[in-house]
Design a protein around this motif. Structure first.
Motif, PDB file in Angstrom:
ATOM      1  N   HIS A 131      -2.088   6.025   3.855  1.00 49.34           N
ATOM      2  CA  HIS A 131      -1.503   4.787   3.336  1.00 49.34           C
ATOM      3  C   HIS A 131      -0.489   5.102   2.239  1.00 49.34           C
ATOM      4  N   ILE A 132      -0.818   6.027   1.373  1.00 45.55           N
ATOM      5  CA  ILE A 132       0.087   6.412   0.279  1.00 45.55           C
ATOM      6  C   ILE A 132       1.375   7.011   0.823  1.00 45.55           C
ATOM      7  N   CYS A 133       1.241   7.986   1.721  1.00 42.78           N
ATOM      8  CA  CYS A 133       2.428   8.662   2.267  1.00 42.78           C
ATOM      9  C   CYS A 133       3.321   7.690   3.040  1.00 42.78           C
ATOM     10  N   GLU A 134       2.720   6.844   3.847  1.00 44.76           N
ATOM     11  CA  GLU A 134       3.495   5.879   4.625  1.00 44.76           C
ATOM     12  C   GLU A 134       4.307   4.958   3.714  1.00 44.76           C
ATOM     13  N   ASN A 135       3.688   4.469   2.650  1.00 41.41           N
ATOM     14  CA  ASN A 135       4.376   3.534   1.756  1.00 41.41           C
ATOM     15  C   ASN A 135       5.445   4.212   0.924  1.00 41.41           C
ATOM     16  N   LEU A 136       5.217   5.451   0.500  1.00 40.79           N
ATOM     17  CA  LEU A 136       6.250   6.172  -0.244  1.00 40.79           C
ATOM     18  C   LEU A 136       7.475   6.405   0.632  1.00 40.79           C
TER      19      LEU A 136
ATOM     20  N   LEU B 138       7.965   2.363  -8.061  1.00 43.13           N
ATOM     21  CA  LEU B 138       7.412   3.705  -8.234  1.00 43.13           C
ATOM     22  C   LEU B 138       8.360   4.754  -7.658  1.00 43.13           C
ATOM     23  N   VAL B 139       8.868   4.493  -6.460  1.00 39.15           N
ATOM     24  CA  VAL B 139       9.764   5.447  -5.803  1.00 39.15           C
ATOM     25  C   VAL B 139      11.091   5.551  -6.540  1.00 39.15           C
ATOM     26  N   ARG B 140      11.623   4.415  -6.985  1.00 40.66           N
ATOM     27  CA  ARG B 140      12.930   4.403  -7.610  1.00 40.66           C
ATOM     28  C   ARG B 140      12.898   4.940  -9.040  1.00 40.66           C
TER      29      ARG B 140
ATOM     30  N   SER C 233      -9.255  -4.400  -4.401  1.00 39.89           N
ATOM     31  CA  SER C 233      -8.963  -5.187  -3.207  1.00 39.89           C
ATOM     32  C   SER C 233     -10.045  -4.982  -2.157  1.00 39.89           C
ATOM     33  N   LYS C 234     -10.068  -5.843  -1.168  1.00 38.33           N
ATOM     34  CA  LYS C 234     -11.143  -5.818  -0.183  1.00 38.33           C
ATOM     35  C   LYS C 234     -11.186  -4.525   0.590  1.00 38.33           C
ATOM     36  N   ASP C 235     -10.011  -3.994   0.965  1.00 34.29           N
ATOM     37  CA  ASP C 235      -9.989  -2.756   1.747  1.00 34.29           C
ATOM     38  C   ASP C 235      -9.870  -1.509   0.874  1.00 34.29           C
ATOM     39  N   GLY C 236      -9.776  -1.681  -0.451  1.00 34.14           N
ATOM     40  CA  GLY C 236      -9.740  -0.550  -1.368  1.00 34.14           C
ATOM     41  C   GLY C 236      -8.408   0.164  -1.442  1.00 34.14           C
ATOM     42  N   LYS C 237      -7.390  -0.338  -0.728  1.00 33.56           N
ATOM     43  CA  LYS C 237      -6.081   0.310  -0.755  1.00 33.56           C
ATOM     44  C   LYS C 237      -5.285  -0.185  -1.963  1.00 33.56           C
ATOM     45  N   PRO C 238      -4.604   0.720  -2.645  1.00 39.29           N
ATOM     46  CA  PRO C 238      -3.934   0.348  -3.901  1.00 39.29           C
ATOM     47  C   PRO C 238      -2.796  -0.649  -3.676  1.00 39.29           C
ATOM     48  N   ASP C 239      -2.772  -1.690  -4.512  1.00 43.16           N
ATOM     49  CA  ASP C 239      -1.702  -2.691  -4.491  1.00 43.16           C
ATOM     50  C   ASP C 239      -0.707  -2.297  -5.575  1.00 43.16           C
ATOM     51  N   ILE C 240       0.362  -1.627  -5.164  1.00 40.32           N
ATOM     52  CA  ILE C 240       1.282  -0.975  -6.098  1.00 40.32           C
ATOM     53  C   ILE C 240       2.695  -1.492  -5.879  1.00 40.32           C
ATOM     54  N   ASP C 241       3.485  -1.472  -6.937  1.00 40.41           N
ATOM     55  CA  ASP C 241       4.921  -1.735  -6.812  1.00 40.41           C
ATOM     56  C   ASP C 241       5.556  -0.455  -6.260  1.00 40.41           C
TER      57      ASP C 241
END
Length: 494
Positions: free
Chosen positions: A180-185, A162-164, A150-158
């Motif tokens: 970014h990872i911690c916030e999304n988790l 992943l959490v469930r 991606s343009k900003d290099g941040k992972p596009d993840i489900d």
């Protein structure tokens, strides 16, 4: 022209002993090796003497070797008939772009094999004391890239899936995107108190681990100045670390040492040091090439009363040359002597009983067998042993193929010690250090200089090293019984 073959090989996470048997055999038969930054350079020592080594990482004068250039090089070398190894850190199929390289080879009908390796997402946690699954903590495990295209290099993840669905998650190279990872988790259901560990340089002695939670790990990583390469492990499984961590308890863990070697003949202590937990950079790398047996010596072999082997390598190459010149070993009528105890074993394996040079009598014609010597070295032999013939059956020289690997290793490491075992190793280090990016006069004053004998210490002192203490044994140091507090014998120039 016959096409060659390409082996796409996983080198493992850093500890050179974690490569597979098949991977090691691929290295041994390679004509060309393309290797990455995270590959332990010790693996290159298994390559053939004339194998071409190509570094695919960052060079001082250029950016990373682009994937297109790597693909093109693999094709060119294989189409030229060479056996090529693409040596990749970890497992080549886990975020290693092996699929892209294999597709290029397949498109051009080049034969290839893919050799799996141990991936850092499993190995780094284990070396930090954490299995990725455990019946009491986690029955599921996922490996996730922390970067994408991606343009900003941040992972596009489900994130929700992943959490469930996963109890232990390993993020690869995730330091820059850790927030970014911690916030999304957390946003998708993970508790802010979920344990997290970030492991830098996993399986190396320079390994460094930072433990926190999803709510605290970002600040802790910033405080500890942790950068990639790193694995981020998320899950309750992190709780096992305090009880079962083992690697970080090794006596020399954390030591990043340069082992200076003055010649190819010097005994290497690398295996001892690594076994005790140290990272070791051999400096420089040496190579041995076979010499010859002078016609004069060949014609007199049956007449010599005494033969003295100066090194174990001299034994090996002398008998190789006998075979080459089709000389029957039964022609030898001389008493056999050697300078080093290790050479006794090599001679006895050939059915020849031998003694040390200290026990050699002074009667009879003498042949000394060794490496190619400088004039002053020959003069010393003349002074000590009197009239003799000399056979230089091999010669050693610095192996320049390893220059890039050594420079890269020094750049990546935080050197804590430099070890000298002989005076020649001191001379070589002082002569070659600048070439490998080490400025002798600007060495970090916290770097310790280790000298194994008083003579070596005196040689180092002549270059301006200031002593702190002497090694307890003047001849040999048993590293298995040494701890860090007893190891250092000198400080750097000051």
């Amino acid at each position: 022209m016959r096409k060659g073959k390409v082996y796409l090989v996983g080198a493992g996470p850093g500890d050179h002993e974690l490569i597979t048997v098949k991977g090691l055999e691929s290295i041994r038969k390679a004509d060309v090796i393309l290797y990455d930054r995270l590959v332990n350079p010790r693996l290159l020592e298994y390559a053939k003497a004339h194998c071409e080594l190509i570094y695919c990482g960052k060079l001082p004068t250029r950016h990373f070797m682009r994937q297109e250039e790597i693909n093109r090089t693999l094709l060119e070398k294989a189409l030229a008939g060479f056996t090529v190894v693409r040596l990749k850190g970890g497992d080549p199929s886990v975020f290693g772009r092996v699929g892209e390289e294999a597709e290029v080879l397949a498109d051009h009908n080049v034969a290839y094999e893919i050799v799996p390796g141990i991936t850092s997402g499993i190995a780094a946690p284990l070396y930090a004391g954490i299995p990725v699954t455990h019946r009491d903590y986690a029955g599921s495990f996922a490996m996730v890239t922390a970067h994408d295209k991606s343009k900003d290099g941040k992972p596009d993840i489900d994130w929700e899936g992943l959490v469930r669905g996963v109890q232990t998650i390993a993020f690869y190279m995730g330091v820059s995107n850790l927030n970014h990872i911690c916030e999304n988790l957390i946003l998708h259901g993970k508790s802010p108190d979920t344990p997290v560990i970030v492991i830098r340089w996993g399986t190396w002695s320079r390994q460094k681990s930072v433990v926190g939670t999803l709510s605290s790990i970002v600040q802790k990583v910033q405080d500890e100045n942790i950068e990639n390469p790193a694995i981020t492990l998320v899950g309750d499984i992190v709780a096992t670390r305090d009880k079962i961590k083992w690697f970080e308890k090794k006596p020399l863990f954390g030591q990043q040492m340069i082992l200076a070697r003055g010649s190819a003949e010097e005994e290497s202590m690398v295996d001892q040091l690594i076994d005790q937990g140290a990272d070791v950079i051999e400096f420089p790398k040496w190579k041995i090439s076979e010499g010859s047996l002078d016609v004069k010596v060949r014609n007199k072999l049956a007449m010599y009363k005494r033969i003295l082997f100066t090194t174990t390598e001299a034994v090996t190459h002398f008998f190789n040359l006998l075979k080459k010149y089709q000389i029957d070993i039964r022609q030898l009528q001389a008493k056999i002597y050697c300078l080093k105890p290790a050479s006794i074993i090599a001679l006895e394996d050939r059915g020849l009983m031998t003694s040390l040079a200290d026990d050699m009598d002074a009667e009879g014609s003498l042949l000394i067998v060794g490496t190619k010597l400088k004039s002053e070295q020959r003069w010393k032999l003349d002074y000590k042993y009197g009239e003799h013939d000399y056979a230089d059956v091999y010669q050693s020289s610095i192996d320049e193929r390893f220059d890039v690997a050594i420079k890269r290793s020094i750049e990546d490491a935080s050197i804590t010690s430099v070890l000298f075992s002989t005076s020649d190793s001191v001379h070589t280090f002082m002569r070659e250090a600048e070439h490998y990016g080490l400025s002798i006069r600007t060495l970090d004053p916290t770097i310790n200089i280790i000298c194994l004998t008083k003579q070596v210490w005196q040689t180092a002192a002549n270059y301006g090293l200031k002593s702190k203490m002497l090694v307890e044994s003047s001849d040999y140091v048993d590293f298995s019984s040494l701890d860090r507090s007893r190891l250092f014998v000198a400080t750097t120039i000051g």
